[in-house]
Write a protein that holds these residues in place. Structure first.
Motif, PDB file in Angstrom:
ATOM      1  N   MET A 234       1.542  -5.201   4.551  1.00 58.09           N
ATOM      2  CA  MET A 234       2.435  -4.160   4.039  1.00 58.09           C
ATOM      3  C   MET A 234       3.743  -4.173   4.815  1.00 58.09           C
ATOM      4  O   MET A 234       3.748  -4.268   6.040  1.00 58.09           O
ATOM      5  CB  MET A 234       1.781  -2.780   4.142  1.00 58.09           C
ATOM      6  CG  MET A 234       2.743  -1.625   3.927  1.00 58.09           C
ATOM      7  SD  MET A 234       1.980   0.003   4.000  1.00 58.09           S
ATOM      8  CE  MET A 234       1.388   0.159   2.308  1.00 58.09           C
TER       9      MET A 234
ATOM     10  N   GLN B  94       5.240   2.396   0.904  1.00 59.34           N
ATOM     11  CA  GLN B  94       5.250   2.565  -0.552  1.00 59.34           C
ATOM     12  C   GLN B  94       3.829   2.604  -1.083  1.00 59.34           C
ATOM     13  O   GLN B  94       2.965   1.819  -0.670  1.00 59.34           O
ATOM     14  CB  GLN B  94       6.027   1.442  -1.230  1.00 59.34           C
ATOM     15  CG  GLN B  94       6.309   1.705  -2.706  1.00 59.34           C
ATOM     16  CD  GLN B  94       7.268   0.690  -3.305  1.00 59.34           C
ATOM     17  OE1 GLN B  94       7.004  -0.508  -3.276  1.00 59.34           O
ATOM     18  NE2 GLN B  94       8.377   1.166  -3.851  1.00 59.34           N
ATOM     19  N   THR B  95       3.593   3.519  -2.011  1.00 57.52           N
ATOM     20  CA  THR B  95       2.277   3.637  -2.626  1.00 57.52           C
ATOM     21  C   THR B  95       2.154   2.677  -3.806  1.00 57.52           C
ATOM     22  O   THR B  95       3.145   2.110  -4.270  1.00 57.52           O
ATOM     23  CB  THR B  95       2.041   5.076  -3.118  1.00 57.52           C
ATOM     24  OG1 THR B  95       2.970   5.358  -4.171  1.00 57.52           O
ATOM     25  CG2 THR B  95       2.230   6.069  -1.991  1.00 57.52           C
ATOM     26  N   SER B  96       0.944   2.537  -4.317  1.00 60.23           N
ATOM     27  CA  SER B  96       0.707   1.607  -5.418  1.00 60.23           C
ATOM     28  C   SER B  96       1.414   2.022  -6.696  1.00 60.23           C
ATOM     29  O   SER B  96       1.645   1.190  -7.575  1.00 60.23           O
ATOM     30  CB  SER B  96      -0.798   1.478  -5.678  1.00 60.23           C
ATOM     31  OG  SER B  96      -1.354   2.740  -6.043  1.00 60.23           O
ATOM     32  N   ASP B  97       1.775   3.314  -6.819  1.00 57.93           N
ATOM     33  CA  ASP B  97       2.505   3.755  -8.002  1.00 57.93           C
ATOM     34  C   ASP B  97       3.998   3.924  -7.730  1.00 57.93           C
ATOM     35  O   ASP B  97       4.710   4.588  -8.471  1.00 57.93           O
ATOM     36  CB  ASP B  97       1.907   5.052  -8.571  1.00 57.93           C
ATOM     37  CG  ASP B  97       1.838   6.182  -7.566  1.00 57.93           C
ATOM     38  OD1 ASP B  97       1.974   5.920  -6.353  1.00 57.93           O
ATOM     39  OD2 ASP B  97       1.630   7.339  -7.988  1.00 57.93           O
TER      40      ASP B  97
ATOM     41  N   LYS C 166      -3.826   7.521  -3.355  1.00 61.44           N
ATOM     42  CA  LYS C 166      -2.883   6.387  -3.271  1.00 61.44           C
ATOM     43  C   LYS C 166      -2.082   6.471  -1.978  1.00 61.44           C
ATOM     44  O   LYS C 166      -1.731   5.447  -1.377  1.00 61.44           O
ATOM     45  CB  LYS C 166      -1.969   6.387  -4.487  1.00 61.44           C
ATOM     46  CG  LYS C 166      -2.714   6.205  -5.807  1.00 61.44           C
ATOM     47  CD  LYS C 166      -1.808   6.430  -7.007  1.00 61.44           C
ATOM     48  CE  LYS C 166      -2.601   6.351  -8.312  1.00 61.44           C
ATOM     49  NZ  LYS C 166      -1.790   6.693  -9.502  1.00 61.44           N
TER      50      LYS C 166
ATOM     51  N   ALA D 218      -4.413   5.276   0.732  1.00 60.58           N
ATOM     52  CA  ALA D 218      -4.502   3.818   0.732  1.00 60.58           C
ATOM     53  C   ALA D 218      -3.293   3.200   1.423  1.00 60.58           C
ATOM     54  O   ALA D 218      -3.423   2.220   2.182  1.00 60.58           O
ATOM     55  CB  ALA D 218      -4.624   3.301  -0.702  1.00 60.58           C
ATOM     56  N   ALA D 219      -2.102   3.753   1.175  1.00 58.18           N
ATOM     57  CA  ALA D 219      -0.893   3.240   1.822  1.00 58.18           C
ATOM     58  C   ALA D 219      -0.953   3.492   3.333  1.00 58.18           C
ATOM     59  O   ALA D 219      -0.531   2.646   4.134  1.00 58.18           O
ATOM     60  CB  ALA D 219       0.339   3.896   1.216  1.00 58.18           C
TER      61      ALA D 219
END
Length: 315
Positions: free
Chosen positions: A1, A25-28, A104, A107-108
Motif C-alpha cells: 500500500m 485509500q480505501t477499496s472504494d 473498508k 482493511a485499509a
C-alpha cells in the motif's frame, strides 16, 4: 500500500514520543487518515478504533499511556469524520451510506500496518462506535491477539418517548431524499461546544474536557455535529444484526462506567455474558469516555488493559 504524509495537529495533541500521520485509500476510493505513535522496542501494536465524531489527535494522550507501557498505537479517522473524506456536502453532518462500509476503512488500516511493518502481535482498543465496527471486524477475522472495548456501541440508547419518532423518521426521511439531514433532536456543532462541563456525559476530568474543546476550536476542520437519518438507520440496523451474531473467539475485556448514559447498557451486559473468554469491568463513577476520565481511573484502565494485552503476547 502507498501511504502519503498527512497533516497532524501537534499543537493540540503533543506527545513526547512524536506522531506521524498518513493518508490511505480505501477499496472504494475514499481517503482516510491514520495516526501513528511509535515507541522503541515495542512489544506490539494497538489498533485504536475511535468513536463517532472523533479524530486521531484526540487519542494522543491514550497513545502516550500505551507508549509508556511499551506499545505502539495506530489510530484512524473513519470516513466522514476527522480529516478523512466527508460523506455529505455539509461536513458537519455525520454520515455513512452503509455501516459495513467502515470495514473498508479497517482493511485499509490493516494494509497500512503491514506496509509500515508495525510490531506484532496486534491488539484492538475500540471506543463507542469503534466498538461496533470492531465487533464486526473481529467476526470477520481481524488478526488481533486481544481486544479491549470502552463504552461500546452495541446498541443505541434512545429515550422511550422518542423511539416511535426515531423508527418512523429513520426510514421515512431517506425514502423522500432527505436522509442526509440530521434529526431534530441533534445539533450541527460538536457536543463539547454545546454542553456545559457540569453533568456532561463524557468525562468528569476537566482537563480532558477542555482539551477536547480546545482541539476543535483551534482546528474546526476536525469538528462534527449530529448524525444523519441514514447514519441513524444504518447504526440501529448494524447493532441489531450484531446482536444476533455469535461471539468472536478473540479474548476481550470491556470497560463500562457506572454513569454511562450514551450507549445501550443491556446490549453490553448481554454480549459480555455470552463471551466465554471475555471480562466486563465496571468502572465506578466513570462516564462514557473511560480512557479520558480522571487520572486515577484512567491509569487503572490502562494498567489493566495493557497487562491483559502483554499476557496474551507472552502466551
Amino acid at each position: 500500500m502507498t501511504l502519503a504524509k498527512a497533516p497532524y495537529h501537534a499543537d493540540v495533541a503533543p506527545s513526547p514520543t512524536g506522531a506521524q500521520a498518513f493518508w490511505a485509500q480505501t477499496s472504494d476510493g475514499l481517503r482516510i487518515r491514520l495516526g501513528l505513535w511509535s515507541t522503541s522496542n515495542a512489544r506490539g501494536t494497538v489498533f485504536m478504533f475511535p468513536g463517532r465524531t472523533e479524530y486521531i489527535e484526540k487519542y494522543a494522550p491514550t497513545a502516550q499511556e500505551l507508549a509508556n507501557r511499551g506499545l505502539t498505537t495506530l489510530a484512524i479517522d473513519w470516513r466522514g469524520q476527522g480529516l478523512a473524506d466527508r460523506m455529505t456536502e455539509n461536513r458537519k453532518v455525520g454520515h455513512v451510506d452503509k455501516f459495513p462500509d467502515y470495514q473498508k476503512d479497517v482493511a485499509a488500516m490493516r494494509a497500512a500496518a503491514e506496509s509500515l511493518n508495525l510490531p506484532k502481535p496486534w491488539f484492538l482498543l475500540a471506543h463507542s462506535m469503534g466498538g461496533c465496527i470492531g465487533l464486526r471486524a473481529l467476526n470477520e477475522g481481524l488478526p488481533v491477539e486481544y481486544a479491549a472495548f470502552t463504552g461500546p456501541m452495541w446498541g443505541i440508547r434512545i429515550a422511550p418517548h422518542l423511539k416511535p419518532f426515531a423508527f418512523v423518521l429513520k426510514h421515512a426521511m431517506p425514502a423522500v431524499g432527505l436522509g442526509h439531514l440530521t434529526p431534530p433532536t441533534t445539533v450541527p456543532d460538536p457536543y463539547v461546544h454545546n454542553a456545559p462541563f457540569k453533568d456532561n456525559m463524557l468525562t468528569k476530568d476537566r482537563a480532558m474536557w477542555d482539551m477536547m474543546g480546545d482541539q476543535i476550536r483551534k482546528h474546526p476542520d476536525l469538528a462534527l455535529g449530529g448524525p444523519s437519518y441514514v447514519w441513524l438507520r444504518e447504526a440501529i440496523e448494524e447493532c441489531n444484526w450484531l446482536h444476533s451474531q455469535p461471539t468472536p473467539d478473540t479474548p476481550c475485556v470491556t470497560y463500562l462506567g457506572t454513569d454511562e448514559r450514551i450507549v445501550h447498557l443491556g446490549r453490553i451486559h448481554d454480549r459480555m455474558a455470552r463471551w466465554p473468554n471475555g471480562h466486563l469491568e465496571i468502572m465506578e463513577h466513570a462516564e462514557h469516555e473511560v480512557l479520558m476520565e480522571v487520572p486515577a481511573l484512567r491509569g487503572q484502565v490502562f494498567d489493566d488493559l495493557t497487562s491483559r494485552f502483554l499476557k496474551a503476547e507472552a502466551a
